[in-house]
Design a protein around this motif. Structure first.
Motif: not given
Length: 117
Positions: A27, A82-86, A99, A102-103, A106
């Motif tokens: 990554c 996070t599932p959005r950046l596995p 979450e 995480e928000r 971002h």
């Protein structure tokens, strides 16, 4: 210390940690970071940046992995949490990132001028 420095430190504490696969850097590509985050990193030459970008790599990736792991940018810390950046190798913390946190990460990224690391 700026307001964003305080936010960065607070968010860093809230991002769950996990052990990466030794030697993995799947990554570790080119990423962006805020000015406050960049000030925490060693300065690299234009030639070093160009060489890393040519390899689609991070300028702070060395033979043994991330050379700035303790100061790595927030976006790097999100990978695998996070599932959005596995994690490409299926690693991750026992409990994924909240979450809300995480928000907030971002939102901070979106609200600051980002530069290529």
């Amino acid at each position: 210390m700026s307001c964003n420095d305080d936010k960065i430190d607070d968010l860093r504490r809230q991002i769950p940690r996990f052990a990466c696969v030794p030697g993995c850097h799947d990554c570790c590509g080119p990423v962006t970071a805020s000015s406050e985050e960049l000030l925490r990193l060693p300065v690299k030459s234009a030639a070093e940046h160009d060489a890393a970008l040519a390899e689609l790599s991070c300028v702070h990736l060395g033979p043994q992995g991330c050379q700035v792991y303790d100061q790595r940018p927030l976006i790097c810390r999100l990978f695998g949490t996070t599932p959005r950046l596995p994690c490409p190798r299926g690693q991750g913390p026992e409990v994924p990132i909240d979450e809300r946190v995480e928000r907030q990460v971002h939102q901070l990224i979106a609200s600051t001028r980002q530069r290529l690391v």
